[in-house]
Design a protein around this motif. Structure first.
Motif, PDB file in Angstrom:
ATOM      1  N   GLY A 138       0.836  -1.208   0.000  1.00 52.96           N
ATOM      2  CA  GLY A 138       0.000   0.000   0.000  1.00 52.96           C
ATOM      3  C   GLY A 138       0.866   1.253   0.000  1.00 52.96           C
ATOM      4  N   ASP A 139       1.917   1.234   0.789  1.00 56.95           N
ATOM      5  CA  ASP A 139       2.815   2.393   0.820  1.00 56.95           C
ATOM      6  C   ASP A 139       3.561   2.565  -0.496  1.00 56.95           C
ATOM      7  N   LEU A 140       3.868   1.467  -1.152  1.00 56.64           N
ATOM      8  CA  LEU A 140       4.489   1.584  -2.483  1.00 56.64           C
ATOM      9  C   LEU A 140       3.541   2.287  -3.438  1.00 56.64           C
ATOM     10  N   GLU A 141       2.262   1.886  -3.360  1.00 53.90           N
ATOM     11  CA  GLU A 141       1.285   2.503  -4.244  1.00 53.90           C
ATOM     12  C   GLU A 141       1.091   3.985  -3.938  1.00 53.90           C
ATOM     13  N   ARG A 142       1.085   4.301  -2.651  1.00 56.29           N
ATOM     14  CA  ARG A 142       0.910   5.700  -2.246  1.00 56.29           C
ATOM     15  C   ARG A 142       2.204   6.499  -2.391  1.00 56.29           C
ATOM     16  N   GLY A 143       3.321   5.833  -2.630  1.00 57.27           N
ATOM     17  CA  GLY A 143       4.595   6.548  -2.744  1.00 57.27           C
ATOM     18  C   GLY A 143       5.028   7.109  -1.409  1.00 57.27           C
ATOM     19  N   ARG A 144       5.153   6.251  -0.429  1.00 60.89           N
ATOM     20  CA  ARG A 144       5.306   6.732   0.936  1.00 60.89           C
ATOM     21  C   ARG A 144       6.341   5.922   1.709  1.00 60.89           C
ATOM     22  N   ILE A 145       7.260   6.621   2.361  1.00 59.78           N
ATOM     23  CA  ILE A 145       8.230   5.978   3.245  1.00 59.78           C
ATOM     24  C   ILE A 145       7.695   6.070   4.668  1.00 59.78           C
ATOM     25  N   ARG A 146       7.461   4.938   5.284  1.00 55.64           N
ATOM     26  CA  ARG A 146       6.885   4.917   6.630  1.00 55.64           C
ATOM     27  C   ARG A 146       7.617   3.865   7.454  1.00 55.64           C
ATOM     28  N   CYS A 147       7.908   4.193   8.692  1.00 58.05           N
ATOM     29  CA  CYS A 147       8.598   3.246   9.567  1.00 58.05           C
ATOM     30  C   CYS A 147       7.719   2.051   9.876  1.00 58.05           C
ATOM     31  N   VAL A 148       8.349   0.909  10.080  1.00 63.25           N
ATOM     32  CA  VAL A 148       7.652  -0.238  10.655  1.00 63.25           C
ATOM     33  C   VAL A 148       7.539   0.047  12.155  1.00 63.25           C
ATOM     34  N   GLY A 149       6.330   0.105  12.657  1.00 67.69           N
ATOM     35  CA  GLY A 149       6.153   0.356  14.086  1.00 67.69           C
ATOM     36  C   GLY A 149       6.310   1.824  14.436  1.00 67.69           C
ATOM     37  N   ASP A 150       6.658   2.103  15.683  1.00 65.85           N
ATOM     38  CA  ASP A 150       6.727   3.477  16.170  1.00 65.85           C
ATOM     39  C   ASP A 150       7.995   4.167  15.662  1.00 65.85           C
ATOM     40  N   ALA A 151       7.810   5.245  14.896  1.00 63.79           N
ATOM     41  CA  ALA A 151       8.931   5.886  14.209  1.00 63.79           C
ATOM     42  C   ALA A 151      10.009   6.356  15.187  1.00 63.79           C
ATOM     43  N   LYS A 152       9.578   7.011  16.265  1.00 63.84           N
ATOM     44  CA  LYS A 152      10.594   7.523  17.206  1.00 63.84           C
ATOM     45  C   LYS A 152      11.426   6.401  17.801  1.00 63.84           C
ATOM     46  N   GLU A 153      10.726   5.333  18.159  1.00 70.81           N
ATOM     47  CA  GLU A 153      11.446   4.196  18.727  1.00 70.81           C
ATOM     48  C   GLU A 153      12.472   3.654  17.724  1.00 70.81           C
ATOM     49  N   VAL A 166      15.241   9.569   4.116  1.00 73.26           N
ATOM     50  CA  VAL A 166      15.329  10.632   3.117  1.00 73.26           C
ATOM     51  C   VAL A 166      15.947  10.096   1.831  1.00 73.26           C
ATOM     52  N   ARG A 167      16.931   9.226   1.974  1.00 76.50           N
ATOM     53  CA  ARG A 167      17.593   8.644   0.811  1.00 76.50           C
ATOM     54  C   ARG A 167      16.619   7.781  -0.008  1.00 76.50           C
ATOM     55  N   PHE A 168      15.861   6.921   0.639  1.00 72.55           N
ATOM     56  CA  PHE A 168      14.902   6.106  -0.111  1.00 72.55           C
ATOM     57  C   PHE A 168      13.845   7.008  -0.759  1.00 72.55           C
ATOM     58  N   GLY A 169      13.437   8.042  -0.051  1.00 67.60           N
ATOM     59  CA  GLY A 169      12.492   9.001  -0.630  1.00 67.60           C
ATOM     60  C   GLY A 169      13.026   9.557  -1.942  1.00 67.60           C
ATOM     61  N   ALA A 170      14.307   9.917  -1.939  1.00 72.98           N
ATOM     62  CA  ALA A 170      14.933  10.490  -3.139  1.00 72.98           C
ATOM     63  C   ALA A 170      15.075   9.443  -4.237  1.00 72.98           C
ATOM     64  N   GLN A 171      15.503   8.247  -3.873  1.00 72.75           N
ATOM     65  CA  GLN A 171      15.704   7.207  -4.902  1.00 72.75           C
ATOM     66  C   GLN A 171      14.387   6.796  -5.555  1.00 72.75           C
ATOM     67  N   LEU A 172      13.341   6.707  -4.745  1.00 72.52           N
ATOM     68  CA  LEU A 172      12.075   6.183  -5.263  1.00 72.52           C
ATOM     69  C   LEU A 172      11.118   7.295  -5.691  1.00 72.52           C
ATOM     70  N   GLY A 173      11.471   8.539  -5.376  1.00 68.53           N
ATOM     71  CA  GLY A 173      10.557   9.644  -5.647  1.00 68.53           C
ATOM     72  C   GLY A 173       9.345   9.604  -4.722  1.00 68.53           C
ATOM     73  N   PHE A 174       9.548   9.126  -3.505  1.00 71.97           N
ATOM     74  CA  PHE A 174       8.461   9.012  -2.523  1.00 71.97           C
ATOM     75  C   PHE A 174       8.523  10.160  -1.527  1.00 71.97           C
ATOM     76  N   SER A 175       7.366  10.400  -0.861  1.00 67.96           N
ATOM     77  CA  SER A 175       7.403  11.357   0.241  1.00 67.96           C
ATOM     78  C   SER A 175       7.491  10.587   1.555  1.00 67.96           C
ATOM     79  N   ILE A 176       7.919  11.287   2.568  1.00 70.84           N
ATOM     80  CA  ILE A 176       8.045  10.638   3.874  1.00 70.84           C
ATOM     81  C   ILE A 176       6.755  10.887   4.646  1.00 70.84           C
ATOM     82  N   GLU A 177       6.185   9.832   5.122  1.00 67.27           N
ATOM     83  CA  GLU A 177       4.898   9.914   5.834  1.00 67.27           C
ATOM     84  C   GLU A 177       5.045  10.871   7.025  1.00 67.27           C
ATOM     85  N   GLU A 178       3.987  11.599   7.322  1.00 62.64           N
ATOM     86  CA  GLU A 178       4.043  12.732   8.252  1.00 62.64           C
ATOM     87  C   GLU A 178       4.610  12.370   9.633  1.00 62.64           C
TER      88      GLU A 178
END
Ligand code: ATP
Ligand code: MG
Length: 447
Positions: A138-153, A166-178
């Motif tokens: 789903g995140d691939l379809e939405r173009g989204r980099i999102r952590c598995v689980g709790d991001a801060k952790e 940020v690097r994967f965002g640049a390579q894939l042309g994805f945005s980073i989930e909020e």
């Protein structure tokens, strides 16, 4: 999105089947699944398995213990290596960069949970199909980099993951989930725990990607503050000057998008104006000037690249380009020869790409003239290379032995004579004849 786009290479299929026949589970996992689903060609195929390293080694004839303490064995098939890693849970991270210990687990789910982003946490085998526990597809379809689980952790466990996001965002042309982005903003300063070598690798991957403008995200999230404060200074420096329409930082970002995705070129663009914040002056009309910024910038670049542990060859080439990026002598053969010697014949053709990208990121003021000038400069270069004009001591019509034969003693003096001859030939290529050079060498050495 399902697994139907995934076609495992024959050898990967073979490894998985061999492990399955031994009674173990095995899947292709991580980047290769992500890239396959995106229709991109995977760089390499990683395999994850319930078999312990010793068990993997029993199944395959040829293996290498690449990272056995982390559960990784490389299986060799006809000179090709495949990393096979045992399902594992990363133990407690106590220092924000290395797990204290690695624990093997019989459970695929545990292994997928330790991975950084949902798009990197999918597994696939022909037998089981796509295993996607965190909606990576789903995140691939939405173009989204999102952590598995709790991001801060996850970023507290391993701060490098912030750069990776940020690097994967640049390579894939994805945005980073909020939420993921918020966590980076909150924890950016902890990147200081990560070694320069690892930061360098991520920075380079981002820079040579299709979206080098994503250095802006490194800045906005506070990551550059940690490893490249010089970039923050550029972002804060205005350019009130008819040649420009952006701040130094924005100009730099735009210029990055105008050169090929090649490491030295992208680094040269990133740093070409790095000294502007320290060289800025303001005249009576309020116009900004940046006298001397290429030379100062080259020295700053050297320090930064060394700090980030770049190799000497890269440092040397990038610094030469930064130093030369603003040289605009009249486009004559002589001037171009001089510039080629100064910058080094290897790095020299890059200067055109650097200058062009620099011009394209400036205002439209005199832009056509600048591009015309660059063309003339380049055609001089072509003429020099095509007519094979001499640009180095190696190419002189005489060598050290010739000079010794006419009585010039070996030693540093000999090198000095050769340099002098080269200077003459750079000025006037027609002087590159044996007769003339021997005659001149004699006169020069008597003096
Ligand atoms: P590429 O090799 O194209 O850069 P990749 O996804 O294969 O991308 P690697 O660094 O080779 O990235 O790592 C392979 C896999 O290991 C990743 O897909 C991810 O599942 C996991 N991984 C790598 N580094 C980390 C990390 N720092 N934290 C958590 N998981 C990681
Ligand atoms: Mg990889």
């Amino acid at each position: 999105m399902t697994g139907e786009k995934i076609k495992l290479p024959r050898k990967v299929q073979h490894i998985i089947e061999a492990l399955e026949s031994g009674g173990y589970e095995a899947y292709a996992v991580g980047g290769c699944i992500r890239d396959s689903l995106l229709g991109r060609k995977p760089q390499d195929w990683d395999i994850t398995t319930s078999a312990k390293p010793e068990e993997v080694k029993k199944i395959f004839k040829r293996t290498v213990d690449t990272g056995i303490q982390h559960g990784t064995v490389t299986v060799l098939l006809e000179n090709e290596g495949f990393e096979v890693t045992t399902y594992r849970i990363d133990g407690k991270y106590e220092d924000g960069r290395h797990p204290k210990e690695v624990v093997f687990t019989p459970n695929l789910k545990e292994d997928l949970k330790r991975r950084d982003f949902t798009v990197n946490a999918m597994a696939y085998s022909e037998k089981e199909g796509l295993i996607d526990l965190f909606d990576g597809a789903g995140d691939l379809e939405r173009g989204r980099i999102r952590c598995v689980g709790d991001a801060k952790e996850r970023f507290r466990e391993d701060a490098l993951r912030m750069m990776r996001a940020v690097r994967f965002g640049a390579q894939l042309g994805f945005s980073i989930e909020e939420n993921t982005k918020k966590a980076i903003r909150a924890l950016a300063s902890s990147l200081s725990k990560i070694s320069a070598e690892r930061i360098q690798m991520e920075l380079v991957k981002l820079l040579v990607s299709d979206n080098p403008q994503e250095v802006r995200t490194l800045y906005e999230t506070g990551l550059t503050t940690v490893f490249l404060p010089e970039f923050d200074a550029m972002m804060a420096t205005e350019q009130n000057n008819p040649h420009h329409k952006y701040t130094v930082g924005e100009h730099t970002i735009v210029s990055l998008t105008h050169v090929r995705g090649e490491k030295v070129l992208r680094l040269a663009m990133l740093f070409h104006d790095v000294a502007k914040p320290v060289c800025i002056t303001r005249d009576e009309e309020g116009i900004h000037h940046f006298h001397g910024h290429p030379g100062v910038g080259s020295e700053m670049t050297r320090k930064i690249l060394r700090r980030l542990k770049f190799d000497n060859d890269t440092v040397q080439r990038v610094c030469a380009l930064v130093a030369g990026h603003d040289d605009n002598p009249p486009a004559t053969l002589r001037n171009v020869r001089r510039a080629m010697v100064r910058i080094g014949p290897g790095a020299f053709p890059h200067i055109f790409e650097v200058k062009r990208a620099d011009i394209l990121a400036q205002s439209s003021f005199k832009q056509q003239e600048k591009l015309e000038y660059l063309k003339e400069f380049e055609s001089c270069y072509r003429e020099i290379t095509e007519s094979r004009q001499c640009l180095s001591i190696k190419e002189l019509a005489v060598n050290g032995r010739d000079l010794m034969e006419i009585g010039i003693p070996a030693g540093p003096g000999l090198g000095e004579v050769l340099s002098h001859l080269l200077d003459l030939v750079i000025e006037e290529p027609e002087k590159n004849t044996r007769e003339y050079l021997l005659h001149t060498a004699k006169e020069y050495s008597i003096l």
